[in-house]
Design a protein around this motif. Structure first.
Motif, PDB file in Angstrom:
ATOM      1  N   GLY A  75       0.758  -1.243   0.141  1.00 57.59           N
ATOM      2  CA  GLY A  75      -0.167   0.066  -0.114  1.00 57.59           C
ATOM      3  C   GLY A  75       0.836   1.485  -0.043  1.00 57.59           C
ATOM      4  O   GLY A  75       0.319   2.293  -0.553  1.00 57.59           O
ATOM      5  N   LYS A  76       2.031   1.146   0.691  1.00 57.94           N
ATOM      6  CA  LYS A  76       2.843   2.415   0.587  1.00 57.94           C
ATOM      7  C   LYS A  76       3.702   2.800  -0.694  1.00 57.94           C
ATOM      8  O   LYS A  76       4.133   3.751  -1.128  1.00 57.94           O
ATOM      9  CB  LYS A  76       3.980   2.298   1.858  1.00 57.94           C
ATOM     10  CG  LYS A  76       3.340   2.247   3.112  1.00 57.94           C
ATOM     11  CD  LYS A  76       2.889   3.544   3.660  1.00 57.94           C
ATOM     12  CE  LYS A  76       2.498   3.630   5.093  1.00 57.94           C
ATOM     13  NZ  LYS A  76       1.755   4.799   5.371  1.00 57.94           N
ATOM     14  N   VAL A  77       4.049   1.625  -1.358  1.00 59.90           N
ATOM     15  CA  VAL A  77       5.034   1.491  -2.628  1.00 59.90           C
ATOM     16  C   VAL A  77       4.085   1.643  -3.800  1.00 59.90           C
ATOM     17  O   VAL A  77       4.755   2.114  -4.736  1.00 59.90           O
ATOM     18  CB  VAL A  77       5.972   0.449  -2.535  1.00 59.90           C
ATOM     19  CG1 VAL A  77       7.002   0.506  -1.304  1.00 59.90           C
ATOM     20  CG2 VAL A  77       5.450  -0.981  -2.650  1.00 59.90           C
ATOM     21  N   ILE A  78       2.906   0.971  -3.890  1.00 63.68           N
ATOM     22  CA  ILE A  78       2.181   1.025  -5.078  1.00 63.68           C
ATOM     23  C   ILE A  78       1.546   2.359  -5.073  1.00 63.68           C
ATOM     24  O   ILE A  78       0.799   2.778  -4.190  1.00 63.68           O
ATOM     25  CB  ILE A  78       1.135   0.005  -5.236  1.00 63.68           C
ATOM     26  CG1 ILE A  78       1.783  -1.290  -5.204  1.00 63.68           C
ATOM     27  CG2 ILE A  78       0.194   0.177  -6.369  1.00 63.68           C
ATOM     28  CD1 ILE A  78       1.062  -2.635  -5.263  1.00 63.68           C
ATOM     29  N   PRO A  79       1.763   3.395  -6.148  1.00 63.94           N
ATOM     30  CA  PRO A  79       1.225   4.714  -6.179  1.00 63.94           C
ATOM     31  C   PRO A  79      -0.573   4.908  -6.363  1.00 63.94           C
ATOM     32  O   PRO A  79      -0.933   5.758  -7.140  1.00 63.94           O
ATOM     33  CB  PRO A  79       1.860   5.435  -7.152  1.00 63.94           C
ATOM     34  CG  PRO A  79       2.297   4.398  -8.401  1.00 63.94           C
ATOM     35  CD  PRO A  79       2.494   2.965  -7.358  1.00 63.94           C
ATOM     36  N   LEU A  80      -1.163   3.876  -6.145  1.00 66.96           N
ATOM     37  CA  LEU A  80      -2.737   3.923  -6.266  1.00 66.96           C
ATOM     38  C   LEU A  80      -3.211   4.456  -4.961  1.00 66.96           C
ATOM     39  O   LEU A  80      -2.865   4.040  -3.787  1.00 66.96           O
ATOM     40  CB  LEU A  80      -3.273   2.565  -6.839  1.00 66.96           C
ATOM     41  CG  LEU A  80      -2.714   2.037  -7.901  1.00 66.96           C
ATOM     42  CD1 LEU A  80      -3.177   0.692  -8.277  1.00 66.96           C
ATOM     43  CD2 LEU A  80      -2.995   3.013  -9.341  1.00 66.96           C
ATOM     44  N   LYS A  81      -4.528   5.099  -4.953  1.00 66.84           N
ATOM     45  CA  LYS A  81      -5.065   5.494  -3.972  1.00 66.84           C
ATOM     46  C   LYS A  81      -6.183   4.556  -3.493  1.00 66.84           C
ATOM     47  O   LYS A  81      -7.474   4.506  -3.534  1.00 66.84           O
ATOM     48  CB  LYS A  81      -5.876   6.877  -4.244  1.00 66.84           C
ATOM     49  CG  LYS A  81      -5.091   8.037  -4.591  1.00 66.84           C
ATOM     50  CD  LYS A  81      -4.412   8.621  -3.301  1.00 66.84           C
ATOM     51  CE  LYS A  81      -3.516   9.727  -3.717  1.00 66.84           C
ATOM     52  NZ  LYS A  81      -2.587  10.063  -2.637  1.00 66.84           N
ATOM     53  N   ILE A  82      -5.630   3.361  -3.040  1.00 66.86           N
ATOM     54  CA  ILE A  82      -6.286   2.293  -2.577  1.00 66.86           C
ATOM     55  C   ILE A  82      -5.828   1.917  -0.986  1.00 66.86           C
ATOM     56  O   ILE A  82      -4.874   2.077  -0.537  1.00 66.86           O
ATOM     57  CB  ILE A  82      -5.975   0.795  -3.283  1.00 66.86           C
ATOM     58  CG1 ILE A  82      -6.512   1.216  -4.795  1.00 66.86           C
ATOM     59  CG2 ILE A  82      -6.786  -0.297  -2.734  1.00 66.86           C
ATOM     60  CD1 ILE A  82      -6.291  -0.018  -5.697  1.00 66.86           C
ATOM     61  N   PRO A  83      -7.001   1.718  -0.213  1.00 67.81           N
ATOM     62  CA  PRO A  83      -6.620   1.405   1.271  1.00 67.81           C
ATOM     63  C   PRO A  83      -5.880   0.355   1.331  1.00 67.81           C
ATOM     64  O   PRO A  83      -5.930  -0.704   0.653  1.00 67.81           O
ATOM     65  CB  PRO A  83      -8.064   1.125   1.972  1.00 67.81           C
ATOM     66  CG  PRO A  83      -9.074   1.762   0.907  1.00 67.81           C
ATOM     67  CD  PRO A  83      -8.525   1.716  -0.501  1.00 67.81           C
ATOM     68  N   ALA A  84      -4.812   0.359   2.357  1.00 67.13           N
ATOM     69  CA  ALA A  84      -3.944  -0.766   2.789  1.00 67.13           C
ATOM     70  C   ALA A  84      -4.642  -1.966   2.967  1.00 67.13           C
ATOM     71  O   ALA A  84      -4.083  -3.180   2.593  1.00 67.13           O
ATOM     72  CB  ALA A  84      -2.796  -0.620   3.534  1.00 67.13           C
TER      73      ALA A  84
END
Length: 152
Positions: A53-62
């Motif tokens: 969730g931190k490294v993938i630049p999408l606005k998706i909840p962890a």
């Protein structure tokens, strides 16, 4: 002395592991030695999902990444699915849920939590303890009222 984000993460990991182990021991009578592999696998899945969730630049909840990681490692296409399923099957669903409910209560906004004084830690511990006890009491009462414990 101030704690950085890494220190908070490590302390939350240790707290959640210890709480889950204790809840599994008390609630299901499964020894801590038998519970450790499953708890460590669940913790690893959670941290891999949070890291993604931190490294993938999408606005998706962890939580989405955590769920996807868990589904992938436990799916039949995974070469490690059987050990993952075997070890995590020893962990009661209710054992880690108390930790999840508690963390949801602070909204995982650790920066705001850290900016409070040390007194906030005492208040948080009292709130967490009270939340746990109230959840346990409600569960016990409703399980007894519905006779759900008789089916075990």
């Amino acid at each position: 002395m101030t704690m950085n984000m890494r220190d908070w993460t490590v302390s939350l990991l240790l707290t959640s592991v210890i709480t889950t182990l204790a809840a599994n021991l008390i609630g299901n009578h499964i020894s801590i030695a038998d519970s450790i592999p499953g708890v460590l696998i669940l913790s690893a899945i959670a941290f891999i999902g949070i890291f993604l969730g931190k490294v993938i630049p999408l606005k998706i909840p962890a939580i989405v990444y955590v769920v996807l990681t868990g589904v992938l490692v436990a799916s039949p296409i995974s070469p490690i699915s059987q050990p993952v399923i075997d070890y995590t099957a020893k962990i009661s669903f209710m054992a880690p849920i108390t930790v999840v409910g508690t963390l949801a209560g602070i909204g995982l906004n650790f920066k705001a939590f850290i900016s409070q004084s040390w007194k906030m830690v005492i208040v948080a511990l009292l709130v967490f303890t009270g939340t746990f006890l109230v959840q346990a009491i409600f569960a016990e009462v409703f399980l007894n009222l519905t006779n759900a414990l008789d089916s075990f």
